[in-house]
Design an enzyme around this catalytic site. Structure first.
Site: not given
Length: 648
Positions: A305, A307, A315, A392-393, A451, A603
């Site tokens: 992924y 994300d 969003r 996942y959160d 930056d 993980h």
């Protein structure tokens, strides 16, 4: 505990870095439709502010006119064609418009509506229905088809297609945890434009794990009864102040922003030092996060992924809840983004701002004065948001401290991704967390975009190693060690690896600014190093997630260099972003820079991560290093109100 507040109105004087407004989003769509570039069927995967360059922002004066431009990505679902437009919403003018080539530019991010569409396409496919029937599943009402980004594996039959790949899960009820019941060995590759499954991978049926993975209170037994209330109160209110998006706290000043892709963005972080407001960072955000999986099975070996770039992290932000996601004297800020139709959408309580006690800041007991003690407690300002991406959160937290330190922390929780095997079957690539339920090994490789503007925009980065000296006449007892500073001078030197044995860190200096001891002022990036990308060089993942092959990249800052894996990583063939910007020949000395810092856990799921995973933390620290002439927190008052006193 006070009632949370939504975003305060913007100051009347506009600023080039103000968050997007609903009117600006609506104007962008109107301009594109009036120019004949969009219509009723057009979808808008991404609408972002075209941020002005540093010099424009720095030169802006309150009351001066502001020109606002939006970068808009358009998609025509019926044909699969996509375009990118630059719209001046101040002058209501279309400035630029170009077609995107899916084979070289990649695909726009995944639309929210495409998740539901993919589910319908898969469930209507005869081959998938047959494979499910062979597994004894004919009622699909409780089946969940989980569409995931397809990646790019240079398959000829996939060239130019807008695709998703779908796994399949079951539920016992409509509220059940589907990740407890994966349908093993089955993947449907979906062409979203043609609206059909173009390939079905079936590596063979295995039993669907039967044990439920419920984690709600009504399924977990009686709750503990020995937990007493813990209350955090600030009777006089918080110590920070919000003026529209401008946030001030304990000598810190910054602008808070939020966009659909990255989520929370901090602009113009500066620290007041006497009568000077000294810049530290021009911009800070989480610019990407890759989650590549380790399972080589044909039904899973494509899973990685992105994300931020594929799923639009911002969003997917949660509406935060007082006492659950944030605790204390809270101020919430709403965020405005564009939905799939370029209609303004307000994300309520997307950002949380609050203060936290953080233990001891400094202390000394003077042994020559009857151990008279002076101490000060540390307090930090927390600016955060939480997003849910499928199983996942993620919580993302920027911390500002009273001594000038900046920290970033990512908290991973939610549900581990799962697959099915025969109960008790061992695999080298996963942990069996319930009978027949495997949680594959994977990585979370976050990338922060920093930056710097350390006392100005002309900065240099030095790599600092701690070096033991050889035993000899100058080091007779062999105890001496020193530091070695290596300037990162050319873009060819841009990709760096952390080294815990050398205590490696990276010092961001301003060669034109000096402290009272005659050394250049600096902030130091201290990593929490873990493995970089473990996928092999030359693999699809390594080509597309090249940023994750190093802990740090340093590049010249340019307006078009926005994301470490390029503007459109969805189905991109790879090589974009930092890999492209790190070719030899660009000087990195005394100039505007961007640091791309990779960090995160590898993980290896535990039994304790099921059915819901306790928070796993990772992050980094930016700490002043000769930026101030002495401890900048000396002026903190002693604790009052009876909080600091001798034990009885």
């Amino acid at each position: 505990m006070t009632t949370p507040h939504a975003r305060a109105p913007h100051p009347r004087t506009p600023h080039p870095l103000d968050p997007l407004t609903a009117d600006e989003i609506a104007t962008a769509r109107a301009v594109l439709e009036e120019a004949g570039k969009a219509g009723g069927t057009t979808r808008y995967p991404l609408v972002l502010l075209d941020e002005p360059d540093r010099h424009t922002v720095t030169a802006h004066h309150p009351g001066a006119p502001v020109t606002r431009r939006l970068r808009v990505t358009l998609l025509e679902p019926a044909t699969g064609t996509s375009h990118e437009a630059l719209v001046d919403v101040t002058a209501r003018t279309l400035l630029a418009h170009r077609a995107l080539d899916p084979e070289t530019d990649g695909q726009p991010p995944i639309l929210f509506e495409e998740h539901e569409r993919c589910d319908r396409i898969v469930k209507a496919d005869p081959g998938w229905r047959k494979a499910m029937a062979e597994r004894g599943i004919t009622d699909t009402d409780l089946v969940v088809c989980a569409p995931l980004a397809a990646g790019n594996f240079a398959a000829e039959e996939e060239r130019g297609r807008r695709m998703l790949r779908s796994l399949t899960f079951l539920r016992c009820t409509t509220t059940d945890n589907p990740f407890a019941h994966p349908v093993g060995g089955l993947v449907a590759d979906v062409d979203l434009t043609e609206g059909r499954v173009i390939r079905l991978t079936d590596t063979g049926a295995v039993p669907v794990p039967a044990e439920c993975g419920r984690y709600e209170a009504e399924f977990t037994g009686p709750p503990r009864t020995d937990l007493r209330p813990l209350e955090i109160t600030q009777p006089q209110g918080p110590s920070f102040h919000l003026d529209g998006p401008v946030l001030t706290w304990q000598n810190w000043q910054l602008r808070v922003d939020f966009n659909a892709r990255e989520g929370l963005v901090l602009h113009q972080l500066a620290h007041r030092d006497g009568d000077r407001l000294r810049p530290v960072l021009h911009r800070a955000s989480l610019a990407e996060m890759a989650v590549p999986y380790a399972d080589p099975d044909a039904s899973r070996n494509w899973v990685c992924y992105l994300d931020v770039g594929e799923y639009t992290l911002g969003r997917n932000a949660n509406a935060l809840r007082l006492g659950c996601d944030c605790l204390g004297e809270i101020r919430y800020l709403d965020a405005v983004v564009a939905d799939d139709h370029c209609a303004p959408q307000t994300l309520p309580n997307a950002i949380c701002i609050h203060e936290e006690d953080h233990g001891l800041l400094w202390k000394h007991s003077n042994m020559f004065d009857d151990f008279a003690a002076e101490s000060r407690r540390s307090r930090r300002l927390v600016i955060s948001f939480i997003a849910t991406l499928g199983n996942y959160d993620y919580g993302f937290y920027w911390y500002l401290y009273q001594d000038g330190t900046i920290e970033f922390e990512a908290k991973s929780t939610g549900l581990v991704q799962t697959t099915a095997t025969v109960p008790g079957e061992r695999t080298a690539y996963a942990t069996e967390v319930a009978p027949g339920l495997q949680a594959p090994f994977h990585q979370h490789l976050f990338c922060a975009r920093l930056d710097p503007a350390v006392d100005g925009h002309a900065n240099t980065v030095e790599e600092i190693d701690v070096v033991p000296l050889p035993t000899g006449p100058d080091n007779p007892h062999g105890n001496a060690f020193t530091t070695r500073a290596t300037p990162l001078a050319d873009s060819a030197d841009a990709g760096r690896l952390a080294d815990t044995a050398a205590g490696r860190r990276w010092r961001i200096t301003n060669p034109a600014a000096y402290n009272r001891m005659g050394h250049t002022v600096a902030y130091t990036l201290t990593p929490q190093p873990g493995p970089t990308l473990l996928a092999r060089p030359g693999s699809s993942v390594a080509r597309r997630v090249g940023y994750a092959t190093r802990h740090l990249w340093v590049t010249r800052a340019r307006p078009e260099r926005r994301f470490p894996d390029g503007d459109y990583p969805n189905q991109h063939p790879g090589g974009a972003g930092v890999l492209e910007w790190s070719r030899p020949g660009e000087s990195l000395l005394k100039t505007e820079l961007t640091l791309w810092h990779t960090f995160g856990p590898t993980h290896l799921p535990r039994l304790e991560d099921w059915p819901v995973m306790p928070v796993d933390r990772c992050g980094f620290t930016l700490r002043p290093t000769g930026f101030f002439d002495r401890n900048p927190a000396l002026d903190l008052p002693r604790e009052s109100g009876g909080h600091c006193h001798a034990a009885p």
